[in-house]
Each structure stands twice: as C-alpha cells, then as structure tokens.
Design an enzyme around this catalytic site. Sequence first.
Site, PDB file in Angstrom:
ATOM      1  N   GLY A 163       0.488  -1.401   0.183  1.00 36.00           N
ATOM      2  CA  GLY A 163      -0.225  -0.272   0.288  1.00 36.00           C
ATOM      3  C   GLY A 163       0.655   0.930  -0.143  1.00 36.00           C
ATOM      4  O   GLY A 163       1.678   1.940   0.662  1.00 36.00           O
ATOM      5  N   ASP A 215      13.627   5.848 -15.461  1.00 31.85           N
ATOM      6  CA  ASP A 215      14.960   6.436 -15.573  1.00 31.85           C
ATOM      7  C   ASP A 215      15.191   7.420 -16.301  1.00 31.85           C
ATOM      8  O   ASP A 215      16.417   7.365 -16.811  1.00 31.85           O
ATOM      9  CB  ASP A 215      15.203   4.527 -15.927  1.00 31.85           C
ATOM     10  CG  ASP A 215      14.068   5.034 -17.291  1.00 31.85           C
ATOM     11  OD1 ASP A 215      13.881   5.648 -17.700  1.00 31.85           O
ATOM     12  OD2 ASP A 215      15.147   4.126 -18.536  1.00 31.85           O
ATOM     13  N   CYS A 266      15.895   1.492  -4.282  1.00 26.88           N
ATOM     14  CA  CYS A 266      15.049   0.597  -3.593  1.00 26.88           C
ATOM     15  C   CYS A 266      14.540  -1.132  -4.911  1.00 26.88           C
ATOM     16  O   CYS A 266      14.091  -1.506  -5.229  1.00 26.88           O
ATOM     17  CB  CYS A 266      13.849   1.398  -3.550  1.00 26.88           C
ATOM     18  SG  CYS A 266      12.071   1.121  -3.540  1.00 26.88           S
ATOM     19  N   GLY A 301      10.112  -6.324  -4.737  1.00 22.08           N
ATOM     20  CA  GLY A 301       9.366  -6.222  -3.334  1.00 22.08           C
ATOM     21  C   GLY A 301       9.347  -5.451  -3.603  1.00 22.08           C
ATOM     22  O   GLY A 301      10.061  -4.093  -3.543  1.00 22.08           O
ATOM     23  N   ASP A 306       7.432   5.587  -4.221  1.00 21.12           N
ATOM     24  CA  ASP A 306       6.969   5.014  -2.561  1.00 21.12           C
ATOM     25  C   ASP A 306       8.644   5.496  -2.167  1.00 21.12           C
ATOM     26  O   ASP A 306       8.540   7.031  -0.543  1.00 21.12           O
ATOM     27  CB  ASP A 306       6.378   4.698  -2.010  1.00 21.12           C
ATOM     28  CG  ASP A 306       4.683   3.754  -2.386  1.00 21.12           C
ATOM     29  OD1 ASP A 306       4.651   5.173  -2.901  1.00 21.12           O
ATOM     30  OD2 ASP A 306       4.479   2.747  -2.600  1.00 21.12           O
ATOM     31  N   ARG A 358      16.080  -4.065  -5.989  1.00 22.56           N
ATOM     32  CA  ARG A 358      15.921  -5.848  -5.020  1.00 22.56           C
ATOM     33  C   ARG A 358      13.973  -5.803  -4.954  1.00 22.56           C
ATOM     34  O   ARG A 358      13.326  -5.470  -5.643  1.00 22.56           O
ATOM     35  CB  ARG A 358      15.836  -5.451  -3.505  1.00 22.56           C
ATOM     36  CG  ARG A 358      17.188  -5.283  -3.696  1.00 22.56           C
ATOM     37  CD  ARG A 358      17.466  -5.417  -1.715  1.00 22.56           C
ATOM     38  NE  ARG A 358      17.090  -4.390  -1.204  1.00 22.56           N
ATOM     39  CZ  ARG A 358      17.238  -3.511  -0.802  1.00 22.56           C
ATOM     40  NH1 ARG A 358      18.625  -3.294  -1.111  1.00 22.56           N
ATOM     41  NH2 ARG A 358      17.242  -2.441  -0.250  1.00 22.56           N
ATOM     42  N   THR A 413       8.216  -1.712  -8.355  1.00 25.50           N
ATOM     43  CA  THR A 413       7.235  -1.372  -7.658  1.00 25.50           C
ATOM     44  C   THR A 413       7.811  -0.843  -6.133  1.00 25.50           C
ATOM     45  O   THR A 413       9.453  -1.642  -5.182  1.00 25.50           O
ATOM     46  CB  THR A 413       6.703  -2.621  -6.937  1.00 25.50           C
ATOM     47  OG1 THR A 413       6.597  -3.555  -8.338  1.00 25.50           O
ATOM     48  CG2 THR A 413       5.374  -2.600  -6.595  1.00 25.50           C
TER      49      THR A 413
END
Length: 299
Positions: free
Chosen positions: A41, A215, A275, A280, A245, A278, A241
């Site tokens: 979320g 990018d 972020c 997830g 955030d 990786r 993903t």
Amino acid sequence: MDRPRVVIVGSANMDLVAMAPTLPRPGETVLGTEFLTVAGGKGANQAIAAARAGGAATFLAAIGSDSFGVTLKARIAASGVDTSLIRVVYGASGVALVTVGASGEHSVVVTPGANAALTALTEAELSAVRDADVLVAQVEVPVETVTQAALAARAAGTRVVLNAAPPRELPAELLAAVDLLVVNEVEARALTGRGREEPEALLALVPRAVLTLGDQGAWYGERNGGVTHIPAFKVDVVDSTGAGDAFTAALAVAWAEGRELVDALRWASAAGAACARRLGASISLPQRSEIDALFQAGT
C-alpha cells in the site's frame, strides 16, 4: 539533530507478489519464478520508507480484522513506524496482486478492503498531523480524509506533501493546502490534461511540483521560479515497485531536515534507485546508509 516528525496518511495492503519472465496478456497463464507476501500500500510503503530514511514516522491507516491485518501491523511496526494510531476495522484488509516481469515492469490490482474505512479523522489523529513537521499523503484512501488531514496540517503550519496517486481528479480545497505535489506522467495528465512536455502546468495548481519520469529522472518546478531537471541514478533494476514511494518519503524526510529542495530531490532520487535494485515493495525500501552511499557515489 532530532529526527524530523513525518505523519503519513494512507493505505495499507498485503502485497501478493509474483515474479515471472513476462507479464501475462489477457487470458494468458504464465509460470512464475518467485512469490512473496509483503506489507504494501502506498501509505505503508511511504511510512516504512520514511522511518528507514531517518524520519520519526507515524502512520494513520485502517487495517482489517483478518490475519493479513495482524501481519501488516506487525511488519510495519517492526520497520520502526509508530503504529499506535492505526485503526482495526471488522472485515478484510486491503490486498494488492502484483506481477513483476524480468525487466522490472509490473502490473498491480488493488482491492481496498479496510482502507475505505479511513474516514472522519479523530482528534488524536488530527493532533498527530498538527504536531508533525511534514504530512505525507496519497489518494488510495478516501480523498475526503486526505483533504481533512491536509487542511489541519495547513492550519498548524505543517508542510503538506501530496503524492497524487492513483490518478484521479482532486478537489480544489485539497490542492490549495498542498505545499509540494509529487506525480508521475499519468497522474499529471489526470490533473492537467498534459504530460511531460509541460510540467509547468502543475504549477497552476500548487506552488511546488515534482514530475517523476522513472529512469529519465524528474522535473522540479516552483511557481515563478522555473523548472529544474533531476537526473536519475543508474542502477540495475530488478523491481520498480515501491521506488516512487521510497522517493516521496525520502524527499519528505530530507525537506523536513532543512535541505534545499533540489538537494532533497537528488537524495530522494538515490532512494528510489536503491529501492529498484531489489524485489518487493516494502522489503526493498532502503535504509538511510544505503541512500547516502548511492547519493555520494553519484555526486
């Protein structure tokens, strides 16, 4: 220096993440390579990202009474976020079905569940907003709630960072309370009818705006102050993903620490890139030391 106080109002979902060589087309079944369940979320991601980036993060959200809700709260708290004001409502928690392709592209289907119950903020919740240095919000929860939080923040002198995602029309009273708007190209078009060619169009709505382009970096503009391009950090992308955030949360933390916004944006860009290295969403959100290392290597 005290950690900046960041309050995040937003969604909490359990992300069910499947990796596959390619994203399935309509009617197609593909064999996946890996599966994860992670806290997600946009609200939860940004709360966790803010805590890892060095902020004292408090999360205002609603989770269900199901097993996903128990797990969500525990995982968010374990990341250093103050979860004492998270509501628990009877029924299902929000769930996101995420498919990630080999090159990092992804598709997401979200069922809001308990997120829809985050309405009519309580005095305790509003007090947290007023006491914060920065309020961070998205619109995966009822826009009336986001507006209520933003108006309370504006009245108290708390800066308001709005990540206007997912794309939707926003009420004028909410936009009038925003200090800094963060959107991607699709979200910008939903607000202005224009894309990357005219990022200045956002400045008719808010005094400061960031238009992210993956990018290709981001554009930052100030009303009557021109537009600056922020280049992206080059990394090997595994899963994009949550990168947005990480970017938004790191930006809020850096701005609350007193950095000039252009410098804060460069640091936030390093957070988003870190972020994306990786798989997830929340589990890939970088720690401050990782952001600093990538930022220093690229400057």
